[in-house]
Design a protein around this motif. Structure first.
Motif, PDB file in Angstrom:
ATOM      1  N   CYS A  64       0.825  -1.217   0.000  1.00  0.00           N
ATOM      2  CA  CYS A  64       0.000   0.000   0.000  1.00  0.00           C
ATOM      3  C   CYS A  64       0.855   1.261   0.000  1.00  0.00           C
ATOM      4  CB  CYS A  64      -0.953  -0.001   1.186  1.00  0.00           C
ATOM      5  SG  CYS A  64      -0.121  -0.264   2.762  1.00  0.00           S
ATOM      6  N   ASN A  65       2.080   1.206   0.534  1.00  0.00           N
ATOM      7  CA  ASN A  65       3.026   2.318   0.456  1.00  0.00           C
ATOM      8  C   ASN A  65       4.437   1.794   0.718  1.00  0.00           C
ATOM      9  OD1 ASN A  65       3.561   2.449   3.373  1.00  0.00           O
ATOM     10  ND2 ASN A  65       1.493   3.275   3.531  1.00  0.00           N
ATOM     11  N   GLY A  66       5.411   2.644   0.500  1.00  0.00           N
ATOM     12  CA  GLY A  66       6.804   2.211   0.639  1.00  0.00           C
ATOM     13  C   GLY A  66       7.182   1.952   2.086  1.00  0.00           C
ATOM     14  N   THR A  67       6.616   2.733   3.000  1.00  0.00           N
ATOM     15  CA  THR A  67       6.935   2.558   4.418  1.00  0.00           C
ATOM     16  C   THR A  67       6.508   1.169   4.878  1.00  0.00           C
ATOM     17  OG1 THR A  67       6.604   4.920   4.715  1.00  0.00           O
ATOM     18  CG2 THR A  67       6.593   3.585   6.706  1.00  0.00           C
ATOM     19  N   MET A  68       5.297   0.777   4.498  1.00  0.00           N
ATOM     20  CA  MET A  68       4.816  -0.550   4.879  1.00  0.00           C
ATOM     21  C   MET A  68       5.679  -1.641   4.227  1.00  0.00           C
ATOM     22  SD  MET A  68       2.738  -2.218   6.674  1.00  0.00           S
ATOM     23  CE  MET A  68       1.276  -1.319   7.179  1.00  0.00           C
ATOM     24  N   ALA A  69       6.113  -1.403   3.003  1.00  0.00           N
ATOM     25  CA  ALA A  69       6.971  -2.378   2.325  1.00  0.00           C
ATOM     26  C   ALA A  69       8.273  -2.570   3.118  1.00  0.00           C
ATOM     27  CB  ALA A  69       7.269  -1.905   0.898  1.00  0.00           C
ATOM     28  N   LEU A  70       8.839  -1.455   3.567  1.00  0.00           N
ATOM     29  CA  LEU A  70      10.080  -1.540   4.333  1.00  0.00           C
ATOM     30  C   LEU A  70       9.848  -2.242   5.682  1.00  0.00           C
ATOM     31  CD1 LEU A  70      12.940  -0.623   3.698  1.00  0.00           C
ATOM     32  CD2 LEU A  70      12.417   1.605   4.703  1.00  0.00           C
ATOM     33  N   GLN A  71       8.702  -1.973   6.282  1.00  0.00           N
ATOM     34  CA  GLN A  71       8.344  -2.660   7.534  1.00  0.00           C
ATOM     35  C   GLN A  71       8.333  -4.176   7.322  1.00  0.00           C
ATOM     36  OE1 GLN A  71       7.450  -1.433  10.558  1.00  0.00           O
ATOM     37  NE2 GLN A  71       5.780   0.026  10.414  1.00  0.00           N
ATOM     38  N   MET A  72       7.698  -4.561   6.216  1.00  0.00           N
ATOM     39  CA  MET A  72       7.553  -5.990   5.917  1.00  0.00           C
ATOM     40  C   MET A  72       8.904  -6.621   5.590  1.00  0.00           C
ATOM     41  SD  MET A  72       4.290  -6.818   6.116  1.00  0.00           S
ATOM     42  CE  MET A  72       4.315  -5.833   7.565  1.00  0.00           C
ATOM     43  N   ALA A  73       9.794  -5.830   4.974  1.00  0.00           N
ATOM     44  CA  ALA A  73      11.134  -6.349   4.649  1.00  0.00           C
ATOM     45  C   ALA A  73      11.865  -6.700   5.944  1.00  0.00           C
ATOM     46  CB  ALA A  73      11.916  -5.309   3.845  1.00  0.00           C
ATOM     47  N   ALA A  92      10.923   8.185   7.116  1.00  0.00           N
ATOM     48  CA  ALA A  92      10.406   6.809   7.108  1.00  0.00           C
ATOM     49  C   ALA A  92      11.509   5.780   7.357  1.00  0.00           C
ATOM     50  CB  ALA A  92       9.726   6.515   5.774  1.00  0.00           C
ATOM     51  N   THR A  93      12.719   6.055   6.881  1.00  0.00           N
ATOM     52  CA  THR A  93      13.774   5.033   6.961  1.00  0.00           C
ATOM     53  C   THR A  93      14.063   4.647   8.420  1.00  0.00           C
ATOM     54  OG1 THR A  93      14.702   6.101   4.991  1.00  0.00           O
ATOM     55  CG2 THR A  93      16.023   4.356   6.015  1.00  0.00           C
ATOM     56  N   PRO A  94      14.452   5.577   9.297  1.00  0.00           N
ATOM     57  CA  PRO A  94      14.680   5.143  10.686  1.00  0.00           C
ATOM     58  C   PRO A  94      13.386   4.814  11.425  1.00  0.00           C
ATOM     59  CG  PRO A  94      14.994   7.514  10.495  1.00  0.00           C
ATOM     60  CD  PRO A  94      14.803   6.993   9.107  1.00  0.00           C
ATOM     61  N   HIS A  95      12.287   5.492  11.054  1.00  0.00           N
ATOM     62  CA  HIS A  95      11.016   5.216  11.758  1.00  0.00           C
ATOM     63  C   HIS A  95      10.587   3.756  11.579  1.00  0.00           C
ATOM     64  CE1 HIS A  95      10.686   9.278  12.876  1.00  0.00           C
ATOM     65  NE2 HIS A  95       9.687   9.698  12.118  1.00  0.00           N
ATOM     66  N   VAL A  96      10.837   3.221  10.398  1.00  0.00           N
ATOM     67  CA  VAL A  96      10.476   1.820  10.151  1.00  0.00           C
ATOM     68  C   VAL A  96      11.248   0.916  11.114  1.00  0.00           C
ATOM     69  CG1 VAL A  96      10.959  -0.051   8.514  1.00  0.00           C
ATOM     70  CG2 VAL A  96       9.693   1.956   7.759  1.00  0.00           C
ATOM     71  N   LEU A  97      12.507   1.242  11.346  1.00  0.00           N
ATOM     72  CA  LEU A  97      13.302   0.435  12.279  1.00  0.00           C
ATOM     73  C   LEU A  97      12.680   0.522  13.665  1.00  0.00           C
ATOM     74  CD1 LEU A  97      16.876   1.387  11.026  1.00  0.00           C
ATOM     75  CD2 LEU A  97      15.532  -0.651  10.472  1.00  0.00           C
ATOM     76  N   TYR A  98      12.350   1.729  14.056  1.00  0.00           N
ATOM     77  CA  TYR A  98      11.755   1.945  15.380  1.00  0.00           C
ATOM     78  C   TYR A  98      10.479   1.102  15.541  1.00  0.00           C
ATOM     79  CZ  TYR A  98      10.176   4.406  19.516  1.00  0.00           C
ATOM     80  OH  TYR A  98       9.775   4.702  20.783  1.00  0.00           O
ATOM     81  N   ALA A 199       6.799  -1.222  -3.334  1.00  0.00           N
ATOM     82  CA  ALA A 199       7.102  -2.603  -3.718  1.00  0.00           C
ATOM     83  C   ALA A 199       8.417  -3.034  -3.104  1.00  0.00           C
ATOM     84  CB  ALA A 199       7.196  -2.719  -5.246  1.00  0.00           C
ATOM     85  N   LEU A 200       8.533  -4.343  -2.914  1.00  0.00           N
ATOM     86  CA  LEU A 200       9.817  -4.934  -2.551  1.00  0.00           C
ATOM     87  C   LEU A 200      10.270  -5.805  -3.705  1.00  0.00           C
ATOM     88  CD1 LEU A 200       9.158  -6.076   1.135  1.00  0.00           C
ATOM     89  CD2 LEU A 200      10.543  -4.125   0.386  1.00  0.00           C
ATOM     90  N   THR A 201      11.562  -5.791  -3.983  1.00  0.00           N
ATOM     91  CA  THR A 201      12.132  -6.704  -4.971  1.00  0.00           C
ATOM     92  C   THR A 201      13.208  -7.528  -4.259  1.00  0.00           C
ATOM     93  OG1 THR A 201      13.809  -5.102  -5.670  1.00  0.00           O
ATOM     94  CG2 THR A 201      11.734  -5.095  -6.873  1.00  0.00           C
ATOM     95  N   PHE A 202      13.378  -8.775  -4.710  1.00  0.00           N
ATOM     96  CA  PHE A 202      14.314  -9.668  -4.010  1.00  0.00           C
ATOM     97  C   PHE A 202      14.585 -10.906  -4.852  1.00  0.00           C
ATOM     98  CE2 PHE A 202      10.583 -12.172  -2.870  1.00  0.00           C
ATOM     99  CZ  PHE A 202       9.591 -11.191  -2.846  1.00  0.00           C
TER     100      PHE A 202
END
Ligand SMILES: Cc1ncc(COP(=O)(O)O)c(C=O)c1O
Length: 392
Positions: A64-73, A92-98, A199-202
């Protein structure tokens, strides 16, 4: 030099490329007819497969957004403890870690690319480190080889925040194949967007199922919930837009490239205004155009230039200022001390992102450059900048 006039209409730092309106209406008809609005429908499947092809990656998962994608990663890799990242990035980058109960450890950046400096990573690795989260800032790729070497040496994972990096390639290799996973943001401000999205790519096929479960509440089927998942799904309208955006992205990159070349040509001889050029072997996406302002050489500071341009109806942005390490929630971390991050501190205080989008006219870029040059001229001749009036 004659003082240029203000813009009659505001010139914003970016404007979203938009697909043809009638093509969008046709997509809406398809969605209405199907009455399938979300939950991995036809549009989702279509966009995911087209995106995988465009990005030339083995696997894609939409969000749904990049922040959620990073959370899921972070969830998919079962990270814990500390993650080394850059302070020169979006919140968003450090917040996702938090939000994943991970501690961001801030590492300084390279002066040339504004990306995580591999030479500074090793000294920050501790027994708690489980990953490195570098950001390809403004679409310029990180030093991928050096980062992977460190990750392999210490057995830690690498997740790239590739929010700005849609369509970038290094020596013919798509940016999305590096590290364990890469996150792309499809926010409206990005060169490729779905209003909101990500999106996530892997490479690792086994991650796919984990992500699909996690983003859909952990449902394997109607009656079996196998993990404590969340709602991270991209809806059918976002996905339909994504499919249409793929048709116009190359054109948008091409238009932005032409405009960037004008900026570079016009600003290259102005003392105190610096910017990055192309990196050999890299296919750039020309996502944005950022300059740094050296107040001593240029004559006025970044903040003064920002305010001055605003008076001309030009809305630039100080990306990224303040540094994430200076946010109230992170500033007491030992790694946040400004003396540990001298390059990031300096870049953050001098950076300014100028307007760039495909529909911006070449004449507008010339005018923005004329205005900037006026102030360089004023400093060279020791004029009082505040005495220059803005004619309308
Ligand atoms: C570097 C960076 N990371 C993460 C994000 C978050 O992405 P999104 O807005 O799609 O959640 C953004 C931008 O929005 C970004 O610029």
């Amino acid at each position: 030099m004659k003082t240029p006039k203000s813009f009659e209409q505001p010139v914003y730092v970016t404007r979203p490329p938009l697909p043809d309106r009638n093509a969008v209406y046709r997509k809406i008809d398809e969605i209405w007819d199907s009455q399938w609005l979300t939950n991995i429908g036809y549009q989702h499947k279509l966009f995911e497969s087209k995106l995988q092809e465009y990005l030339a990656v083995p696997n894609v998962s939409l969000f749904c957004n990049g922040t959620m994608a990073l959370q899921m990663a972070c969830q998919a890799l079962r990270l814990s403890g500390e993650v080394i990242t850059t302070p020169f990035t979006f919140a968003a980058t450090p917040h996702v870690l938090y939000w994943n109960n991970l501690k961001p450890v801030f590492c300084d950046i390279e002066p040339e690319t504004f990306n995580l400096d591999p030479q500074r990573i090793e000294s920050l690795i501790s027994p708690q480190t489980t990953a490195i989260l570098p950001v390809h800032v403004f679409g310029y790729p990180c030093n991928i080889e050096a980062i992977q070497e460190i990750a392999d040496k210490y057995g830690v994972r690498v997740i790239y925040d590739a929010a700005h990096c849609f369509g970038v390639e290094i020596n013919g290799n798509p940016i999305g194949i590096f590290g364990d996973l890469s996150m792309f943001s499809f926010h409206a401000t990005k060169i490729f967007h779905t209003f909101e999205g990500g999106a996530l790519t892997f490479k690792d096929n086994s991650i796919k199922e984990r992500l699909e479960l996690s983003k859909n509440f952990g449902f394997r089927n109607e009656e079996t919930i196998v993990v404590p998942g969340i709602n991270g799904k991209m809806n059918e309208f976002q996905a339909a837009l994504g499919t249409l955006m793929l048709d116009i992205i190359e054109d948008e990159m091409h238009k932005r490239k032409k405009l960037v070349m004008i900026y570079r040509e016009r600003l290259k001889n102005i003392a105190g205004i610096n910017f990055r050029g192309d990196i050999p072997g890299v296919k750039h996406n020309y996502y944005n155009f950022a300059i740094t302002v050296d107040a001593t050489e240029f004559g006025i500071s970044r903040d003064e230039l920002y305010k001055t341009l605003k008076k001309y109806n030009i809305f630039t942005r100080k990306y990224f200022y303040p540094l994430c390490s200076q946010f109230q929630c992170y500033r007491n971390y030992p790694s946040s001390a400004p003396e540990n991050l001298p390059v990031a501190e300096r870049v953050s205080k001098s950076i300014l992102t100028l307007p760039l989008y495909g529909s911006l006219r070449e004449a507008d870029i010339h005018k923005i450059c004329d205005i900037i040059a006026t102030y360089a001229y004023s400093s060279a001749y020791n004029l009082n900048v505040s005495s220059i009036c803005y004619s309308n």
